[in-house]
Design a protein around this motif. Structure first.
Motif, PDB file in Angstrom:
ATOM      1  N   ARG A   1       0.643  -1.304  -0.181  1.00 23.68           N
ATOM      2  CA  ARG A   1       0.113   0.021   0.019  1.00 23.68           C
ATOM      3  C   ARG A   1       0.952   0.848  -0.182  1.00 23.68           C
ATOM      4  N   GLY A   2       0.042   1.847  -0.495  1.00 24.32           N
ATOM      5  CA  GLY A   2       0.998   3.552  -0.469  1.00 24.32           C
ATOM      6  C   GLY A   2       0.077   4.433   0.099  1.00 24.32           C
ATOM      7  N   LEU A   3       0.865   4.718   1.548  1.00 22.39           N
ATOM      8  CA  LEU A   3      -0.304   5.412   2.505  1.00 22.39           C
ATOM      9  C   LEU A   3       0.816   6.494   2.901  1.00 22.39           C
ATOM     10  N   SER A   4       0.218   7.778   3.531  1.00 20.60           N
ATOM     11  CA  SER A   4       1.433   8.650   4.368  1.00 20.60           C
ATOM     12  C   SER A   4       1.041   8.013   5.227  1.00 20.60           C
TER      13      SER A   4
ATOM     14  N   LEU B   1       5.449   0.374   0.939  1.00 18.69           N
ATOM     15  CA  LEU B   1       6.854  -0.050   0.594  1.00 18.69           C
ATOM     16  C   LEU B   1       7.817   0.991   0.496  1.00 18.69           C
ATOM     17  N   ASP B   2       9.300   0.788   0.495  1.00 17.12           N
ATOM     18  CA  ASP B   2      10.458   1.125   1.602  1.00 17.12           C
ATOM     19  C   ASP B   2      11.953   0.535   0.315  1.00 17.12           C
ATOM     20  N   SER B   3      10.877   1.175  -1.061  1.00 20.48           N
ATOM     21  CA  SER B   3      12.816   1.228  -2.091  1.00 20.48           C
ATOM     22  C   SER B   3      11.442   2.497  -2.738  1.00 20.48           C
ATOM     23  N   ASN B   4      12.436   3.609  -2.836  1.00 18.84           N
ATOM     24  CA  ASN B   4      12.686   4.558  -3.622  1.00 18.84           C
ATOM     25  C   ASN B   4      13.492   3.850  -5.179  1.00 18.84           C
ATOM     26  N   TRP B   5      14.110   3.286  -5.115  1.00 18.53           N
ATOM     27  CA  TRP B   5      14.269   2.776  -6.528  1.00 18.53           C
ATOM     28  C   TRP B   5      13.418   1.682  -7.168  1.00 18.53           C
ATOM     29  N   LEU B   6      12.897   0.964  -6.312  1.00 18.78           N
ATOM     30  CA  LEU B   6      11.736   0.132  -7.347  1.00 18.78           C
ATOM     31  C   LEU B   6      10.728   0.786  -7.860  1.00 18.78           C
ATOM     32  N   ASN B   7       9.677   1.744  -7.032  1.00 21.61           N
ATOM     33  CA  ASN B   7       8.926   3.148  -6.850  1.00 21.61           C
ATOM     34  C   ASN B   7       9.557   3.972  -8.671  1.00 21.61           C
ATOM     35  N   THR B   8      10.581   3.836  -8.524  1.00 25.43           N
ATOM     36  CA  THR B   8      10.985   4.993  -9.604  1.00 25.43           C
ATOM     37  C   THR B   8      11.393   4.292 -11.325  1.00 25.43           C
TER      38      THR B   8
ATOM     39  N   ARG C   1       6.811   5.680 -10.283  1.00 25.90           N
ATOM     40  CA  ARG C   1       6.706   6.760  -9.359  1.00 25.90           C
ATOM     41  C   ARG C   1       5.189   7.102  -8.719  1.00 25.90           C
ATOM     42  N   ARG C   2       4.172   6.623  -8.671  1.00 23.74           N
ATOM     43  CA  ARG C   2       2.681   6.282  -8.692  1.00 23.74           C
ATOM     44  C   ARG C   2       2.632   5.814  -7.346  1.00 23.74           C
ATOM     45  N   MET C   3       3.650   5.494  -6.448  1.00 26.96           N
ATOM     46  CA  MET C   3       3.712   5.105  -5.048  1.00 26.96           C
ATOM     47  C   MET C   3       3.822   6.115  -4.358  1.00 26.96           C
ATOM     48  N   THR C   4       3.432   6.430  -2.760  1.00 26.23           N
ATOM     49  CA  THR C   4       4.036   7.013  -1.528  1.00 26.23           C
ATOM     50  C   THR C   4       4.912   5.724  -1.317  1.00 26.23           C
ATOM     51  N   VAL C   5       6.575   6.309  -0.917  1.00 20.19           N
ATOM     52  CA  VAL C   5       7.310   5.314  -0.482  1.00 20.19           C
ATOM     53  C   VAL C   5       7.262   6.046   0.671  1.00 20.19           C
ATOM     54  N   ALA C   6       7.182   5.037   1.508  1.00 18.68           N
ATOM     55  CA  ALA C   6       7.273   5.150   2.987  1.00 18.68           C
ATOM     56  C   ALA C   6       8.276   3.911   3.864  1.00 18.68           C
ATOM     57  N   ALA C   7       9.423   4.776   3.402  1.00 14.91           N
ATOM     58  CA  ALA C   7      10.461   3.684   4.373  1.00 14.91           C
ATOM     59  C   ALA C   7      10.585   3.368   5.305  1.00 14.91           C
TER      60      ALA C   7
ATOM     61  N   ARG D   1      18.377   9.392  -1.641  1.00 17.11           N
ATOM     62  CA  ARG D   1      16.852   8.789  -1.819  1.00 17.11           C
ATOM     63  C   ARG D   1      16.062   8.571  -2.561  1.00 17.11           C
ATOM     64  N   ARG D   2      15.397  10.252  -3.183  1.00 16.73           N
ATOM     65  CA  ARG D   2      14.426  10.245  -4.035  1.00 16.73           C
ATOM     66  C   ARG D   2      14.777   9.886  -5.062  1.00 16.73           C
ATOM     67  N   THR D   3      15.874   9.666  -6.067  1.00 17.82           N
ATOM     68  CA  THR D   3      15.637   9.075  -6.929  1.00 17.82           C
ATOM     69  C   THR D   3      16.386   7.764  -7.065  1.00 17.82           C
ATOM     70  N   GLY D   4      16.399   7.236  -5.985  1.00 23.03           N
ATOM     71  CA  GLY D   4      16.328   5.093  -5.834  1.00 23.03           C
ATOM     72  C   GLY D   4      17.695   5.405  -5.971  1.00 23.03           C
ATOM     73  N   LEU D   5      18.674   6.090  -5.493  1.00 19.87           N
ATOM     74  CA  LEU D   5      20.017   5.664  -5.484  1.00 19.87           C
ATOM     75  C   LEU D   5      20.545   4.945  -4.142  1.00 19.87           C
TER      76      LEU D   5
END
Length: 262
Positions: free
Chosen positions: A14-17, A61-68, A73-79, A197-201
């Motif tokens: 889930r993409g949640l705030s 989702l705890d992966s900006n890399w997967l999201n990117t 980039r359609r998911m909210t990432v909640a590391a 972090r935001r770019t998945g790197l």
């Protein structure tokens, strides 16, 4: 007649705030896991880890890399580390009794998380392979009766311990599996710059700063993705991925009312 593939269990990612996740954690009886690439590999390899995911209340989702790379980039990432920082900085649990299971002192844990009462249980290294040690951790948690439990011993131990806690009858407390979050907050480990972090790197930073510990893990993760590149490429179109007999559905959600809590 449905095939085995068609009837395989489903886990919603889930993409949640952070606000929605904090509400769920404070409500009680909620287990929150944070999915990253290593977790995907472990889901394919470890049946108990896979079962823990099946029984989790909320998977984020705890992966900006997967999201990117694969989710457009359609998911909210909640590391997990960012969520622990959010909870601590907002004082979101200051009225709750909190237990931290991990290699941290009570004084240091209190620096991270304000609470009504804070306790720490420090399990021995490799405890998850020792049934007596696991039972001791569970018994101590049961005696303390916390409202929120942070399990900070890393995957797959954290998630497997959460599953065993639930099966041992620890039903009321909320559980967050948060890996190295307390170490990041205390400065024991350094987070990467925000733009990485935001770019998945972020993985590049972590590998450069701790190559001995992470090189093997990242090589295994890369091999896992390359072996399933076709499935990952389809993730952007379908929002679905099948790993180890578990169907993962990636879904952005507006708020807590759409999440399955309990």
């Amino acid at each position: 007649m449905p095939t085995v593939a068609e009837t395989a269990p489903t886990c919603i990612v889930r993409g949640l705030s952070f606000d929605a996740l904090a509400q769920a954690l404070a409500r009680g009886r909620t287990s929150i896991f944070t999915l990253n690439l290593m977790h995907l590999r472990l889901l394919a390899q470890n049946p108990e880890f896979r079962e823990s995911y099946r029984e989790a209340s909320i998977v984020t989702l705890d992966s900006n890399w997967l999201n990117t790379c694969f989710l457009r980039r359609r998911m909210t990432v909640a590391a997990g580390s960012d969520f622990v920082h959010f909870l601590g900085s907002r004082g979101a649990l200051r009225d709750k009794s909190v237990l931290v299971v991990g290699n941290v002192t009570p004084a240091d844990a209190a620096r991270v998380m304000a609470s009504r009462r804070l306790d720490v249980v420090r399990p021995p290294f490799g405890f998850i392979r020792d049934p007596a040690a696991v039972e001791d951790v569970i018994a101590r948690c049961r005696a303390l009766e916390p409202e929120v439990i942070f399990i900070a011993v890393g995957a797959p131990q954290s998630e497997m311990l959460a599953l065993r806690m639930r099966r041992a009858g620890l039903a009321e407390a909320s559980i967050l599996c948060c890996g190295a979050a307390f170490e990041f907050e205390l400065g024991v480990q350094r987070r990467s710059p925000v733009f990485l972090r935001r770019t998945g790197l972020e993985w590049v930073w972590r590998l450069a700063t701790n190559p001995r510990r992470l090189a093997g893990r990242y090589a295994s993760d890369a091999g896992f993705v390359l072996a399933r590149l076709g499935q990952f490429a389809g993730l952007a179109r379908s929002g679905r991925l099948r790993v180890g007999g578990l169907h993962l559905q990636f879904r952005q959600e507006a708020g807590l009312e759409e999440a399955s809590v309990g």
